[in-house]
Design a protein around this motif. Structure first.
Motif, mmCIF file in Angstrom:
data_model
loop_
_atom_site.group_PDB
_atom_site.id
_atom_site.type_symbol
_atom_site.label_atom_id
_atom_site.label_comp_id
_atom_site.label_asym_id
_atom_site.label_seq_id
_atom_site.Cartn_x
_atom_site.Cartn_y
_atom_site.Cartn_z
ATOM 1 N N TRP A 335 -7.706 1.491 9.827
ATOM 2 C CA TRP A 335 -7.929 1.004 11.194
ATOM 3 C C TRP A 335 -7.339 1.994 12.195
ATOM 4 O O TRP A 335 -7.957 2.272 13.232
ATOM 5 C CB TRP A 335 -7.285 -0.374 11.389
ATOM 6 C CG TRP A 335 -7.626 -1.365 10.311
ATOM 7 C CD1 TRP A 335 -6.760 -1.981 9.455
ATOM 8 C CD2 TRP A 335 -8.929 -1.862 9.987
ATOM 9 N NE1 TRP A 335 -7.438 -2.815 8.602
ATOM 10 C CE2 TRP A 335 -8.776 -2.774 8.907
ATOM 11 C CE3 TRP A 335 -10.217 -1.626 10.478
ATOM 12 C CZ2 TRP A 335 -9.835 -3.445 8.329
ATOM 13 C CZ3 TRP A 335 -11.275 -2.299 9.911
ATOM 14 C CH2 TRP A 335 -11.087 -3.200 8.846
ATOM 15 N N ARG A 336 -6.175 2.515 11.883
ATOM 16 C CA ARG A 336 -5.548 3.502 12.775
ATOM 17 C C ARG A 336 -6.098 4.898 12.550
ATOM 18 O O ARG A 336 -6.143 5.717 13.463
ATOM 19 C CB ARG A 336 -4.025 3.530 12.565
ATOM 20 C CG ARG A 336 -3.291 2.310 13.071
ATOM 21 C CD ARG A 336 -1.784 2.526 13.087
ATOM 22 N NE ARG A 336 -1.291 3.096 11.838
ATOM 23 C CZ ARG A 336 -0.586 4.222 11.764
ATOM 24 N NH1 ARG A 336 -0.326 4.931 12.844
ATOM 25 N NH2 ARG A 336 -0.145 4.654 10.587
ATOM 26 N N ARG A 337 -6.475 5.194 11.317
ATOM 27 C CA ARG A 337 -6.925 6.543 10.975
ATOM 28 C C ARG A 337 -8.265 6.470 10.249
ATOM 29 O O ARG A 337 -8.337 6.689 9.030
ATOM 30 C CB ARG A 337 -5.882 7.232 10.100
ATOM 31 C CG ARG A 337 -4.516 7.376 10.781
ATOM 32 C CD ARG A 337 -3.503 8.001 9.844
ATOM 33 N NE ARG A 337 -2.197 8.113 10.454
ATOM 34 C CZ ARG A 337 -1.104 8.546 9.832
ATOM 35 N NH1 ARG A 337 -1.194 8.888 8.545
ATOM 36 N NH2 ARG A 337 0.045 8.635 10.451
ATOM 37 N N PRO A 338 -9.317 6.171 10.969
ATOM 38 C CA PRO A 338 -10.625 5.987 10.307
ATOM 39 C C PRO A 338 -11.139 7.249 9.628
ATOM 40 O O PRO A 338 -11.896 7.160 8.649
ATOM 41 C CB PRO A 338 -11.543 5.567 11.462
ATOM 42 C CG PRO A 338 -10.849 6.028 12.705
ATOM 43 C CD PRO A 338 -9.393 5.921 12.414
ATOM 44 N N CYS A 376 -16.865 -3.814 9.613
ATOM 45 C CA CYS A 376 -15.578 -4.355 10.069
ATOM 46 C C CYS A 376 -15.133 -3.724 11.389
ATOM 47 O O CYS A 376 -14.577 -4.391 12.257
ATOM 48 C CB CYS A 376 -14.499 -4.089 9.027
ATOM 49 S SG CYS A 376 -14.595 -5.115 7.569
ATOM 50 N N ALA A 377 -15.357 -2.425 11.516
ATOM 51 C CA ALA A 377 -14.862 -1.694 12.679
ATOM 52 C C ALA A 377 -15.526 -2.160 13.971
ATOM 53 O O ALA A 377 -14.983 -1.951 15.062
ATOM 54 C CB ALA A 377 -15.095 -0.193 12.482
ATOM 55 N N ARG A 378 -16.699 -2.795 13.853
ATOM 56 C CA ARG A 378 -17.363 -3.295 15.060
ATOM 57 C C ARG A 378 -16.689 -4.553 15.608
ATOM 58 O O ARG A 378 -16.942 -4.953 16.748
ATOM 59 C CB ARG A 378 -18.840 -3.575 14.755
ATOM 60 C CG ARG A 378 -19.665 -2.304 14.564
ATOM 61 C CD ARG A 378 -21.153 -2.610 14.558
ATOM 62 N NE ARG A 378 -21.567 -3.319 13.353
ATOM 63 C CZ ARG A 378 -21.996 -2.715 12.251
ATOM 64 N NH1 ARG A 378 -22.057 -1.382 12.201
ATOM 65 N NH2 ARG A 378 -22.371 -3.424 11.196
ATOM 66 N N CYS A 379 -15.856 -5.150 14.801
ATOM 67 C CA CYS A 379 -15.134 -6.346 15.258
ATOM 68 C C CYS A 379 -14.053 -5.942 16.253
ATOM 69 O O CYS A 379 -13.423 -4.889 16.111
ATOM 70 C CB CYS A 379 -14.493 -7.073 14.078
ATOM 71 S SG CYS A 379 -15.682 -7.644 12.839
ATOM 72 N N SER A 380 -13.814 -6.777 17.246
ATOM 73 C CA SER A 380 -12.858 -6.450 18.293
ATOM 74 C C SER A 380 -12.016 -7.665 18.640
ATOM 75 O O SER A 380 -12.506 -8.809 18.606
ATOM 76 C CB SER A 380 -13.596 -5.958 19.542
ATOM 77 O OG SER A 380 -12.718 -5.842 20.645
ATOM 78 N N GLY A 381 -10.769 -7.415 18.972
ATOM 79 C CA GLY A 381 -9.880 -8.492 19.378
ATOM 80 C C GLY A 381 -9.927 -8.801 20.855
ATOM 81 O O GLY A 381 -9.210 -9.706 21.327
ATOM 82 N N ALA A 382 -10.786 -8.076 21.588
ATOM 83 C CA ALA A 382 -10.819 -8.264 23.042
ATOM 84 C C ALA A 382 -11.163 -9.699 23.429
ATOM 85 O O ALA A 382 -10.576 -10.272 24.351
ATOM 86 C CB ALA A 382 -11.816 -7.285 23.667
#
Length: 416
Positions: A335-338, A376-382
């Motif tokens: 997540w931090r280092r794709p 997964c990376a398209r998911c956002s916590g915004a």
């Protein structure tokens, strides 16, 4: 001093060698005979050498070194006294080179100067030492191994007498004087070559692998299940994987991870051979030990640890439950280092291909894992922040969202 004093300048070493081989010249080095430092400084050269007189050309910035000789005074590659003076001849300067193919010079008009038979050795495809003084510098073991990695695809082999000298340097303990920084510097260059496995094969042939890379040396002679590994020997497999990584990627981080991915198999109790259950857990500590000893960059250690620990799981990616896959992404810290994921997957692909008969076998696991991560990376916590969630609540909601994305992704993948 006469600022216009003509200098006796010769193109030397690798540039001359590569011209004779018909290869692109990577860099050009020059030797200046019959001069003192002031002769170059007065013509605008910039002094840069610490241990001996080296200067940068004012326009081209190529290196020009005063002709010099070396005298061994102590063990190790730093145990030399350098003599650079106008009375040092070109032939004497070339005599201190490691291999005959590097002891070549060329005049400004293109005349070849070859006092030690380098051109004949190029034609014979032979790596041969210039003189018995070869044994005085342990770095030459690493350099010969590195040149083997570069030129093996052209048919070069190491002269028997040169290999005998290298073995003697290991037996005498001269190789033990190598400092970690120099071992890593030569290893880094070797990993960049066309056939990097040759570097480690040569070190093993002369006995230096056990001294410099004991974790790798311990893999040879350790068997694996023949139904999965026709090559059987883990050391052989490791070098096959390294060369597959070289075909897949120019990234040395990927190549190094491929090299170290199975270190844990050397720690399998012999009574359990040829199986190696748990070797993935045993690998990371050995990777860390080797990297810290060599003072390898943290990025190399980090990716190699991850590949060592997770390659077995990635090989089974198509069978993993979404929750297991998500947990792996968490532990890989992608997540931090794709960008790390692509490196890990290339090393895993090389591992799968590094077996006789499997070189061209499809490896859908890499595409599957990469696509799953993208989902997964398209998911956002915004959106959760806007709803007023905080801290752990956001993390839990994001995890549920990613898990659902993985479930949907897996269903779509299976339904293709």
């Amino acid at each position: 001093m006469n600022e216009n004093k003509p200098l006796q300048i010769y193109l030397v070493g690798g540039a001359v060698r590569d011209q004779l081989l018909g290869l692109p010249v990577r860099e050009r080095d020059w030797v200046v005979v019959g001069a003192v430092p002031e002769d170059l400084l007065n013509q605008g050269f910039k002094a840069v050498g610490r241990d001996f007189p080296v200067f940068l050309h004012p326009q081209t910035h190529e290196e020009y070194a005063l002709a010099r000789t070396e005298r061994k005074t102590a063990p190790g590659y730093k145990g030399f006294v350098v003599h650079a003076a106008p009375d040092v001849s070109l032939q004497a300067d070339l005599a201190r080179r490691d291999l005959t193919i590097n002891a070549l010079a060329q005049t400004p008009t293109g005349t070849l100067i070859d006092p030690y038979g380098g051109q004949a050795d190029i034609q014979a495809r032979q790596l041969r030492h210039v003189s018995p003084a070869f044994v005085e510098d342990p770095v030459r073991i690493l350099r010969v191994a590195r040149f083997a990695a570069r030129f093996a695809p052209l048919g070069f082999t190491i002269a028997t007498a040169t290999m005998d000298l290298m073995r003697g340097m290991v037996t005498s303990g001269e190789v033990d004087a190598l400092v970690p920084e120099r071992v890593w510097a030569e290893t880094y260059k070797a990993l960049s070559e066309h056939a990097p496995s040759q570097y480690f094969s040569v070190l093993r042939a002369c006995g230096a692998l056990a001294r410099l890379f004991p974790e790798l040396d311990a893999l040879f002679g350790v068997p694996q299940p023949p139904q999965y590994h026709p090559e059987i020997d883990t050391g052989v497999h490791t070098l096959l994987v390294l060369d597959q990584a070289a075909l897949l990627s120019n990234d040395n981080v990927v190549r190094f991870a491929a090299l170290t991915h199975d270190l844990g198999k050397a720690a399998t109790p012999p009574e359990l051979w040829p199986k190696h259950h748990g070797h993935e857990q045993r690998t990371p500590p050995l990777v860390r030990r080797m990297c810290k000893r060599l003072r390898a960059p943290n990025q190399y250690m980090d990716v190699a640890e991850k590949v060592g620990r997770w390659h077995g799981i990635i090989h089974k990616a198509l069978e993993l439950r979404p929750a297991t896959l998500l947990g792996m992404f968490d532990r890989l810290d992608v997540w931090r280092r794709p960008e790390r994921l692509a490196q890990i997957l290339l090393a895993c692909r090389a591992d799968a291909a590094g077996r006789p008969g499997f070189e061209s076998t499809p490896y859908p696991q890499a595409d599957y894992v990469a696509a799953a991560f993208s989902a997964c990376a398209r998911c956002s916590g915004a959106a959760w922040v806007q709803q007023g969630l905080q801290g752990r609540q956001i993390a839990q909601a994001l995890r549920k969202q990613r898990l659902e994305a993985l479930r949907q992704f897996k269903a779509q993948w299976q339904g293709r």
